[in-house]
Structure formats: structure tokens, C-alpha cells
Design a protein around this motif. Sequence first.
Motif, short mmCIF file in Angstrom:
data_model
loop_
_atom_site.label_atom_id
_atom_site.label_comp_id
_atom_site.label_asym_id
_atom_site.label_seq_id
_atom_site.Cartn_x
_atom_site.Cartn_y
_atom_site.Cartn_z
N PRO A 1 48.16 30.04 43.62
CA PRO A 1 48.01 30.78 44.87
C PRO A 1 49.35 30.80 45.62
CG PRO A 1 47.03 28.59 45.07
CD PRO A 1 47.47 28.75 43.64
N ASN B 1 48.78 35.99 45.38
CA ASN B 1 48.02 34.89 44.78
C ASN B 1 47.83 35.22 43.30
OD1 ASN B 1 47.47 33.46 47.20
ND2 ASN B 1 45.82 34.90 47.70
N GLU C 1 41.73 33.92 46.81
CA GLU C 1 42.68 33.18 45.95
C GLU C 1 42.17 33.07 44.52
OE1 GLU C 1 44.20 29.46 47.46
OE2 GLU C 1 44.96 30.38 49.29
N ILE D 1 40.89 37.94 43.79
CA ILE D 1 42.26 38.04 44.31
C ILE D 1 42.52 39.46 44.79
CG2 ILE D 1 44.71 37.95 43.68
CD1 ILE D 1 44.10 35.56 41.91
#
Length: 398
Positions: free
Chosen positions: A122, A133, A166, A161
Amino acid sequence: MKRSVEKLYEISRKASRNIIGLMSGTSLDGLDIALCRITGSGLETRAELLAFTTIPYEPGFCGHVREVFARKDGELEKICLLHPLVAQVQARMVVDALKQWKISPEEVDLIASHGQTVYHAPYSFHHNPEFPNATLQLGDGDHMAEITGIITLSDFRQKHIAAGGEGAPLAIYGDYLLFADKEESRLLLNMGGISNLTFIPAATGFDRVFCTDVGPGNTLMDAYVQKYFNLPYDEDARIASRGQLNEDLLNRLMDHSFLRLSAPKTTGPELFNMEYLDAALETSGMQGQLSHEDILHTLAHFTVKCIAQCIAKHLPADSSVRGFVSGGGASNPLVLNLLKKTCPDLQFTDTSALGLDPDAKEAVLFALLANETVSGSANVEGTAAYPWVSMGKVSFPG
Ligand SMILES: Nc1ncnc2c1ncn2[C@@H]1O[C@H](COP(=O)(O)OP(=O)(O)OP(=O)(O)O)[C@@H](O)[C@H]1O
Ligand SMILES: CC(=O)N[C@H]1[C@@H]2OC[C@@H](O2)[C@@H](O)[C@@H]1O[C@H](C)C(=O)O
């Protein structure tokens, strides 16, 4: 309409689906295979675990994965070779499990395949403003579908993402669908290689549910006994239980910006690894001063202190919340006893009290994600931190 697309459409309209959830976590101990019957979707979801097994990896295969696992300098060719291999090895395990359960592939609607995370980066870890990320799971879904003959959803984390997350923890979705309760506020704590938690206040909407990675679960303890005892893990904490806590080392281990970062946040063995421990031993002046037993004992305290700190920071102090543990760490008596002592109010038990085998939980959660993607009625509103999006890419056999 192409027959395979038609089949997926039929599956999406079924009242209940048989879905195999596959999870292979950061401990690299083996593949968790959970055959679930999932009825309904969204807030009407019910899941029944029909069969569950963990098939251990061969040491040779594990060795190949470890060559690139959580390593900044992993060889590109090895990563390329592992992408199909991971899926082929896991697919053969699914075929074997089905044979053992006397279930034909035709009886299974979908496979939800997590793959093997080999690197998780991340932004909070890589700090490179040019990059988003990022996370990488090996084990391509096409190989899984082709070998098993079952429509496969894979690579769940990229969409998360893409939608602003993340890529982890994804546990929040299944935890909410299965365990939200009108009367009881619940904390679901998974202690795998990395520990994560989901807090679900009683009678709440998804917007008030909270989920984050916490820090190390078993990863440091596992790495330590692998290096110094040539054991996969410290079974029943036999070695660690003979040691004593060293406060200097613990304080140094707790002194990392990730642990102060506001949640939700994610991490992995890219951060919590032997280099992390060696640096803490060095800077605390404890290098060469402590026995293996004391170091392992202190690592167990580290795991629990990270969890306790996260709970103290994010859970309302005045409410009555019950805690439910899952993952391999729930079988570590030292960690569990320390956890119960440190957080007595939560009255920790494992998720079997909620009707779900604690070892199967993560694999079931991926089956639930596939179920949502294929048939979710989207009657749950996501949030910025936890977008409610369709996760997983579809691979058709044939
Ligand atoms: N009897 C036991 N005693 C001590 N530790 C145990 C025991 N059984 C399992 N464990 C721990 O649990 C680990 C496996 O946990 P699990 O399978 O939940 O991890 P994972 O799914 O790979 O991790 P993650 O969820 O972080 O990706 C083992 O490596 C070991 O550290
Ligand atoms: C990138 C990755 O694979 N993360 C795993 C890992 O193992 C535990 C923790 O770190 C969690 O964030 C995640 O897995 C679970 C299943 C999740 O996404 O909820």
C-alpha cells in the motif's frame, strides 16, 4: 448467448449456490478449501459450510514461493513461472478434495480463488507518490477453471484498490453479511500471519462497521522458529511458554510508524519480518542477550499488545462487545491466554460459537465475495474506505 455465459447467468439466478472458497495466507502453510452452500445474497445471505480441509503444501513448492514472497528483489522470471504453477498446484488440491468428499465438479457452481499474495505494498508502505496502492496475488484463475472444470472468480483485491481501497482487509464484507447482529456488538479478530479485526456494532448499518489490519499475528513467531529451530511454527507455543517477557525489546518492537498510523490500514511480512526483529534487538541493546525462548515469548506479547492497542483506540470503551477469534493464532495457547488477560471485557471465544469453524473463516469469506459478485442485489451501501464493489475476475473452463 455463449453457453458458458448462459451458465453463469443461470448460476446468478439460483436461490442457493455451492461455492468453493480458497484461501492461502501469509503463513504459507497450505491451501484452505471450504465448500459452502450460500443462499441468497446481500443482507439476506446465509452460508453453510458443507466441507472443509487444509491441504499442506509440499516443501519444494513452498520453497519456490518463498524465493519471491514479500521480497523486494524477487526474481521476475520466478514470479512469471509461479503465476500458473500456484494455480495448477491449488487446482489439483481442489480436485483431490472433491474426490475425497465424493462430490463431482458439476455439483459446484463456482470457485472463489484468492491465490497467493507474494507482495503487498500500500502507499503507506512504499511512499512513492508516483504509484498507487498495490498488491500482487499469484495463481491465475484460467488455470484453476481449466483444471477443475468449474467457473472461477479470482484476483479479488485489484478491484478494491481500483475503487479506492488498499486491497485488504476484505474480511469486512463477509463478516458483516454473516455476523451483524441486532442485539450484540461483535469484534471479529483473525490471527493469521497478520492479524486483522472487524468491529460490528449491534443493530448497525455497514457505514458504522470498522475493519483494519492490526500488525503481526503469527508471522514473526513463525519466521523465528523456521530460522532457529527448523520448525514451521511453535506448536502450542511450547518453546515460547518457557521464556519470559523482555520489556526493552517489546517497547522497541512497538515503536513503528505503522502502529501509530490511523486505521484502516494494511500490512504484511514485507514490514513485519526477521529484519524488523533484528533491528529491534539491535536498537534495544538486546542482541545476543536473550534466549530464543525469551524472544519468542516477547513476540507473543508483541502480537497481543498490537491487538489490544488497536482495540483500545477504535472500540467504544463503554459498550459491551463480544470478541470472536479465528485463524491459526486462535490455536496458540500463549497468545490466546495473553489476549484474554489483556482484554477480559471482550470475553473472547472462537467463531465456532457463531457456527463457523475458525480455520475455515477466511476461505468462506472469499466464497461470499464471489457470491456477491455473481448475484449480489447490492442492497448494502459501501463507504469510501470499504467500497461495496464486484470483486473477482471470471474465468470459464473450456
Ligand atoms: N497448535 C498451534 N500452536 C501454535 N500456533 C499455531 C497452532 N496452529 C496454528 N498455529 C499458527 O497459525 C498459523 C497458520 O495460521 P493461518 O492459516 O490462519 O494463517 P494464514 O491464513 O496463512 O495468514 P493470513 O490470514 O495472515 O494471511 C501457523 O503458521 C501457526 O503460526
Ligand atoms: C494482501 C493480503 O493478502 N492480505 C491478507 C493478509 O492476511 C491477513 C491480512 O493480511 C489481511 O489483510 C489479508 O487477508 C484477509 C483474508 C483479508 O483480506 O481480509
